[in-house]
Design a protein around this motif. Structure first.
Motif, PDB file in Angstrom:
ATOM      1  N   GLY A   1       3.000   0.039  -6.012  1.00  0.00           N
ATOM      2  CA  GLY A   1       2.721   1.428  -6.810  1.00  0.00           C
ATOM      3  C   GLY A   1       1.921   2.483  -6.102  1.00  0.00           C
ATOM      4  O   GLY A   1       2.110   3.567  -6.213  1.00  0.00           O
ATOM      5  N   GLY A   2       1.302   2.067  -4.848  1.00  0.00           N
ATOM      6  CA  GLY A   2       0.518   2.884  -4.404  1.00  0.00           C
ATOM      7  C   GLY A   2       0.967   4.012  -3.484  1.00  0.00           C
ATOM      8  O   GLY A   2       0.589   5.081  -3.739  1.00  0.00           O
ATOM      9  N   THR A   3       2.064   3.791  -2.643  1.00  0.00           N
ATOM     10  CA  THR A   3       2.500   4.901  -2.027  1.00  0.00           C
ATOM     11  C   THR A   3       3.292   6.110  -2.767  1.00  0.00           C
ATOM     12  O   THR A   3       3.023   7.310  -2.312  1.00  0.00           O
ATOM     13  CB  THR A   3       3.795   4.214  -1.224  1.00  0.00           C
ATOM     14  N   LEU A   4       3.650   5.816  -3.850  1.00  0.00           N
ATOM     15  CA  LEU A   4       4.126   6.737  -4.628  1.00  0.00           C
ATOM     16  C   LEU A   4       3.426   7.351  -5.792  1.00  0.00           C
ATOM     17  O   LEU A   4       3.108   8.408  -6.147  1.00  0.00           O
ATOM     18  CB  LEU A   4       5.485   6.659  -5.275  1.00  0.00           C
ATOM     19  N   THR A   5       2.534   6.372  -6.473  1.00  0.00           N
ATOM     20  CA  THR A   5       1.946   6.494  -7.823  1.00  0.00           C
ATOM     21  C   THR A   5       0.705   7.105  -7.243  1.00  0.00           C
ATOM     22  O   THR A   5       0.350   8.349  -8.124  1.00  0.00           O
ATOM     23  CB  THR A   5       1.585   4.918  -8.466  1.00  0.00           C
ATOM     24  N   VAL A   6      -0.439   6.842  -6.304  1.00  0.00           N
ATOM     25  CA  VAL A   6      -1.398   7.673  -6.079  1.00  0.00           C
ATOM     26  C   VAL A   6      -1.155   9.056  -5.775  1.00  0.00           C
ATOM     27  O   VAL A   6      -1.802   9.892  -6.301  1.00  0.00           O
ATOM     28  CB  VAL A   6      -2.195   6.795  -4.839  1.00  0.00           C
ATOM     29  N   PRO A   7      -0.349   9.370  -4.781  1.00  0.00           N
ATOM     30  CA  PRO A   7      -0.193  10.880  -4.644  1.00  0.00           C
ATOM     31  C   PRO A   7       0.291  11.599  -5.591  1.00  0.00           C
ATOM     32  O   PRO A   7      -0.015  12.620  -6.051  1.00  0.00           O
ATOM     33  CB  PRO A   7       0.638  11.065  -3.455  1.00  0.00           C
ATOM     34  N   THR A   8       1.209  10.960  -6.670  1.00  0.00           N
ATOM     35  CA  THR A   8       1.748  11.644  -7.677  1.00  0.00           C
ATOM     36  C   THR A   8       0.602  11.871  -8.771  1.00  0.00           C
ATOM     37  O   THR A   8       0.679  13.030  -9.491  1.00  0.00           O
ATOM     38  CB  THR A   8       2.807  10.878  -8.421  1.00  0.00           C
ATOM     39  N   LEU A   9      -0.107  10.972  -9.090  1.00  0.00           N
ATOM     40  CA  LEU A   9      -1.136  10.974 -10.058  1.00  0.00           C
ATOM     41  C   LEU A   9      -2.171  12.029  -9.551  1.00  0.00           C
ATOM     42  O   LEU A   9      -2.767  12.889 -10.308  1.00  0.00           O
ATOM     43  CB  LEU A   9      -1.798   9.798 -10.519  1.00  0.00           C
TER      44      LEU A   9
ATOM     45  N   SER B   1      10.504   3.084  -5.640  1.00  0.00           N
ATOM     46  CA  SER B   1       9.841   2.068  -5.141  1.00  0.00           C
ATOM     47  C   SER B   1      10.547   0.829  -5.006  1.00  0.00           C
ATOM     48  O   SER B   1      10.391   0.117  -3.899  1.00  0.00           O
ATOM     49  CB  SER B   1       8.363   1.738  -6.051  1.00  0.00           C
ATOM     50  N   VAL B   2      11.220   0.303  -5.888  1.00  0.00           N
ATOM     51  CA  VAL B   2      11.895  -1.132  -5.857  1.00  0.00           C
ATOM     52  C   VAL B   2      12.967  -1.067  -4.848  1.00  0.00           C
ATOM     53  O   VAL B   2      13.115  -2.168  -4.134  1.00  0.00           O
ATOM     54  CB  VAL B   2      12.544  -1.477  -7.180  1.00  0.00           C
TER      55      VAL B   2
END
Length: 272
Positions: A166-174, A159-160
């Motif tokens: 956080g949304g782009t990677l965190t939401v689909p991962t969780l 992400s950084v």
């Protein structure tokens, strides 16, 4: 007067970026970074900045804008009970480790490599929106502590490096692990702050100002862009949300996914 006229086109372009990012964030529920990075990347090049410098500055400036917007978002999600502080307590150290490593790498590698990485992330995100909106989860629960640590480090690192929260990677991962969607979105807002704050700090300390940096740059952050984008993103996001209620959000998301895929592929081709 000549100096004002030379800054005016850049100012108007940055204002437009804030408006577009805010409207899309409200309309589609996407993070501002996935919009801000490619727009700034092309704007800076239009005003004579090299592709290499434009990508690094766009990435860092996007992270800077995420700091205040994520704080506002965390407050709203916490009030609704949608931030998983227990999960964050475990993930935070791993996320920050990934962020610091990614930030140091960004300050050293070329912009072409970063453009390619953003293109890959954008294209995968677009495909996820198009193909996995109603897909079944890949697992019924989150992995164990070790797996969660790896997950947090990877989210922070990737992400950084491409300037997204956080949304782009965190939401689909969780949600891939059968995690409740609303809680995933709220928790991702807090992840965004864990990514953006140490990311910007590390890049300001480790990065050098490019010789062809645009007007308003200090370190790797374009503060003129920051000042123009943040208030407008915050103001127009609720307007986008109100408009979204009157439109078919599923169709809008598909249109955005196609545009995002086109942008990602174009950045990949430009990089390689």
């Amino acid at each position: 007067m000549d100096q004002i006229l030379s800054v005016l086109p850049v100012f108007l372009a940055l204002v437009s970026t804030g408006i577009i990012a805010g409207l899309l964030a409200g309309l589609l529920g996407v993070g501002g970074g996935i919009v801000i990075v490619p727009v700034l990347y092309y704007i800076f090049q239009y005003f004579g900045v090299s592709a290499t410098s434009a990508m690094v500055i766009a990435t860092t400036t996007s992270l800077a804008t995420i700091v205040p917007t994520s704080i506002s978002s965390i407050k709203a999600h916490h009030a609704n009970g949608n931030v998983d502080w227990l999960l964050l307590r475990w993930l935070s150290a791993f996320i920050v480790i990934g962020v610091v490593a990614g930030s140091l790498l960004v300050s050293k590698v070329g912009g072409a490599w970063l453009s390619g990485l953003f293109g890959i992330v954008a294209t995968i995100s677009a495909l996820n929106m198009l193909l996995r909106s109603n897909a079944a989860p890949v697992a019924n629960a989150l992995p164990g502590k070790f797996g969660q640590g790896i997950m947090g480090s990877c989210i922070g690192f990737l992400s950084v490096m491409v300037g997204i929260g956080g949304g782009t990677l965190t939401v689909p991962t969780l949600t891939a692990f059968n995690y409740p969607a609303h809680r995933a979105v709220g928790t991702a807002a807090a992840v965004g702050l864990l990514i953006a704050l140490p990311g910007v700090a590390t890049m300001l300390l480790a990065g050098n100002v490019p010789i062809d940096a645009p007007i308003g740059n200090y370190g790797l952050v374009n503060w003129l862009g920051f000042v123009c984008i943040v208030p407008l993103t915050v103001y127009f996001s609720p307007i986008g949300a109100r408009i979204g209620k009157q439109l078919d959000s599923a169709k809008l998301k598909k249109v955005f996914a196609l545009v995002l895929a086109f942008t990602g592929i174009r950045m990949l081709l430009q990089a390689f």
